[in-house]
Design a protein around this motif. Structure first.
Motif, PDB file in Angstrom:
ATOM      1  N   VAL A 107       0.843  -1.192   0.000  1.00 12.30           N
ATOM      2  CA  VAL A 107       0.000   0.000   0.000  1.00 12.30           C
ATOM      3  C   VAL A 107       0.882   1.246   0.000  1.00 12.30           C
ATOM      4  O   VAL A 107       1.842   1.347   0.769  1.00 12.30           O
ATOM      5  N   ALA A 111      -4.210   4.015   3.689  1.00 11.44           N
ATOM      6  CA  ALA A 111      -5.583   3.755   3.237  1.00 11.44           C
ATOM      7  C   ALA A 111      -6.524   4.463   4.195  1.00 11.44           C
ATOM      8  O   ALA A 111      -6.256   4.539   5.398  1.00 11.44           O
ATOM      9  N   TRP A 122     -13.548   2.083   1.517  1.00  6.28           N
ATOM     10  CA  TRP A 122     -12.122   1.985   1.803  1.00  6.28           C
ATOM     11  C   TRP A 122     -11.384   2.363   0.526  1.00  6.28           C
ATOM     12  O   TRP A 122     -11.633   1.772  -0.519  1.00  6.28           O
ATOM     13  N   TYR A 124      -7.562   3.239  -1.379  1.00  3.81           N
ATOM     14  CA  TYR A 124      -6.105   3.136  -1.257  1.00  3.81           C
ATOM     15  C   TYR A 124      -5.472   2.850  -2.608  1.00  3.81           C
ATOM     16  O   TYR A 124      -6.133   2.439  -3.557  1.00  3.81           O
TER      17      TYR A 124
END
Length: 176
Positions: A107, A111, A122, A124
């Motif tokens: 990631v 996030a 969510w 990200y």
């Protein structure tokens, strides 16, 4: 050439339409609490469909979740139908009554997510391993989850690169 450009822009515009919003009316009186839902073992089944709707990859995920009152840790183990495997460990922190931040291997940055009623959104950017296992692709997820009946959680994630939708991931979670 000009017609091709106009057609391409129209297609990109249409492809970007039709995503959910946290302002959409709730369709149930259920309340999703991520920390409660994912504390303990969970299994999920899913697939990736490209922008044309063709299924490109299927998978099963086993998740071991732990909530310590501050941090939700999700140890995800993916098994793909094509023989591939992957492990991702998410560390999520509740930042407000219904807001979350999290990190995981691959990631980029942090996030961010928000719960509202039976839904969770969510967002990200992540470097995902390609099926060849040798390279990655950086993509952005706009990930939506809805708490269904009998402890099931429906997940639909819109995947894009540089603002262009690549496809969708559909996942069904079940508490064990």
């Amino acid at each position: 050439m000009r017609l091709f450009i106009v057609f391409s822009l129209a297609l990109v515009t249409l492809v970007g339409c039709g995503k959910p919003s946290l302002d959409d009316p709730n369709l149930s009186d259920r309340k999703l609490d991520l920390e409660r839902y994912f504390d303990g073992p969970t299994v999920a089944y899913g697939q990736f469909q490209d922008i044309l709707g063709n299924v490109q990859r299927r998978f099963k995920v086993t998740i071991d979740g732990t909530w310590d009152g501050t941090t939700l840790t999700l140890d995800e183990r993916f098994k793909y139908d094509d023989g591939g495997a992957e492990r991702r460990v998410w560390t999520l922190r509740k930042t407000g009554e219904d807001s979350w931040e999290g990190t995981a291997n691959g990631v980029q940055g942090v996030a961010r997510g928000e719960e509202r009623g039976d839904a969770f959104n969510w967002r990200y950017t992540i470097d995902l391993p390609r099926a060849d296992g040798e390279s990655t692709i950086r993509v952005t997820f706009d990930d939506w989850m809805w708490l269904m009946e009998d402890g099931r959680l429906l997940n639909r994630a819109y995947m894009s690169k540089a603002g262009v939708r690549l496809g969708e991931v559909t996942i069904f979670f079940e508490k064990l």
